[in-house]
Scaffold this motif. Structure first.
Motif, PDB file in Angstrom:
ATOM      1  N   UNK A 149     -11.334  -4.198 -10.590  1.00 40.11           N
ATOM      2  CA  UNK A 149     -12.629  -4.095  -9.909  1.00 40.11           C
ATOM      3  C   UNK A 149     -12.646  -2.999  -8.849  1.00 40.11           C
ATOM      4  N   UNK A 150     -11.635  -2.968  -8.014  1.00 40.70           N
ATOM      5  CA  UNK A 150     -11.600  -1.977  -6.935  1.00 40.70           C
ATOM      6  C   UNK A 150     -10.925  -0.719  -7.453  1.00 40.70           C
ATOM      7  N   UNK A 151     -11.639   0.384  -7.357  1.00 42.55           N
ATOM      8  CA  UNK A 151     -11.144   1.622  -7.962  1.00 42.55           C
ATOM      9  C   UNK A 151     -10.716   2.663  -6.942  1.00 42.55           C
ATOM     10  N   UNK A 152     -11.025   2.453  -5.692  1.00 42.42           N
ATOM     11  CA  UNK A 152     -10.688   3.437  -4.660  1.00 42.42           C
ATOM     12  C   UNK A 152      -9.270   3.254  -4.152  1.00 42.42           C
ATOM     13  N   UNK A 153      -9.061   3.659  -2.924  1.00 34.11           N
ATOM     14  CA  UNK A 153      -7.741   3.567  -2.309  1.00 34.11           C
ATOM     15  C   UNK A 153      -7.486   2.205  -1.672  1.00 34.11           C
ATOM     16  N   UNK A 154      -8.461   1.319  -1.735  1.00 34.77           N
ATOM     17  CA  UNK A 154      -8.290   0.004  -1.119  1.00 34.77           C
ATOM     18  C   UNK A 154      -7.444  -0.899  -2.020  1.00 34.77           C
ATOM     19  N   UNK A 155      -6.987  -2.005  -1.438  1.00 34.56           N
ATOM     20  CA  UNK A 155      -6.164  -2.951  -2.179  1.00 34.56           C
ATOM     21  C   UNK A 155      -6.979  -3.682  -3.237  1.00 34.56           C
ATOM     22  N   UNK A 156      -6.314  -4.008  -4.339  1.00 36.18           N
ATOM     23  CA  UNK A 156      -6.923  -4.813  -5.392  1.00 36.18           C
ATOM     24  C   UNK A 156      -7.206  -6.212  -4.868  1.00 36.18           C
ATOM     25  N   UNK A 157      -7.902  -7.009  -5.667  1.00 38.80           N
ATOM     26  CA  UNK A 157      -8.043  -8.432  -5.349  1.00 38.80           C
ATOM     27  C   UNK A 157      -6.639  -9.029  -5.279  1.00 38.80           C
ATOM     28  N   UNK A 158      -6.400  -9.846  -4.286  1.00 42.01           N
ATOM     29  CA  UNK A 158      -5.144 -10.585  -4.222  1.00 42.01           C
ATOM     30  C   UNK A 158      -5.329 -11.835  -5.079  1.00 42.01           C
ATOM     31  N   UNK A 159      -4.450 -12.001  -6.071  1.00 39.35           N
ATOM     32  CA  UNK A 159      -4.614 -13.081  -7.030  1.00 39.35           C
ATOM     33  C   UNK A 159      -3.581 -14.179  -6.842  1.00 39.35           C
ATOM     34  N   UNK A 160      -4.041 -15.406  -6.969  1.00 39.95           N
ATOM     35  CA  UNK A 160      -3.174 -16.584  -7.071  1.00 39.95           C
ATOM     36  C   UNK A 160      -3.507 -17.202  -8.420  1.00 39.95           C
TER      37      UNK A 160
END
Length: 180
Positions: A59-70
């Motif tokens: 989902x996140x394509x920029x320089x930010x962190x991806x979703x943190x998944x559990x």
């Protein structure tokens, strides 16, 4: 005095099959590119499609962190559950690859290790670790796979996990600290 209200966040609950709703939820772009996002994938064994996990990770394509998944992976009953699945599409959607037929022969720890590796190799997470959640008899009830690309998250997760296990031990509900 610190303004505590700035830490309050809004949670929106969407009822229904998340696999079917994920596209409309993500396409709304309600989650900002730089917004820290945590996603708990708690399923009934094989409900969460791998394609859904891929959509969240991408989902996140920029320089930010991806979703943190559990991501919760079935525990000691895995073999019984996987051999009981009647519709091939259930395992194919869950595993997300055409080699899903091997799943009926694989042991739980091999599936867990492969799943962790896939969070890194296929989804691009810099860290993925499986934390065992034990039942009262000390068996692996679930593996909670924590996938993140935030550099500080693995240490925070380990600290929280150790603290939770020690707290349970004090109450007499958990066996010795489990393996990872």
């Amino acid at each position: 005095m610190r303004n505590i209200f700035r830490y309050l966040h809004t949670a929106i609950v969407f009822c229904g099959d998340f696999n079917a709703k994920v596209d409309s939820i993500l396409s709304s772009r309600r989650i900002g590119e730089k917004e820290a996002t945590f996603c708990l994938l708690d399923q009934r064994t094989f409900e969460c499609h791998w394609s859904t996990v891929k959509k969240l990770a991408g989902y996140k394509t920029g320089k930010s962190n991806k979703f943190e998944l559990f991501y919760f992976l079935a525990g000691w009953w895995y073999r019984r559950a996987v051999t009981a699945v009647k519709r091939d599409s259930v395992l194919e959607n869950w595993w997300g690859r055409n080699v899903w037929r091997d799943l009926r022969q694989k042991k739980l720890l091999a599936v867990k290790d492969e799943m962790v590796a896939r969070f890194k190799s296929e989804l691009g997470y810099s860290s993925a670790k499986a934390w065992p959640i034990l039942d009262k008899d000390g068996r692996d009830m679930y593996f909670m796979i924590h996938a993140t690309d935030y550099l500080g998250a693995p240490a925070l997760m380990e600290r929280a996990y150790v603290e939770a296990v020690q707290t349970c031990r004090k109450g007499g509900t958990t066996k010795p600290l489990p393996r990872r």
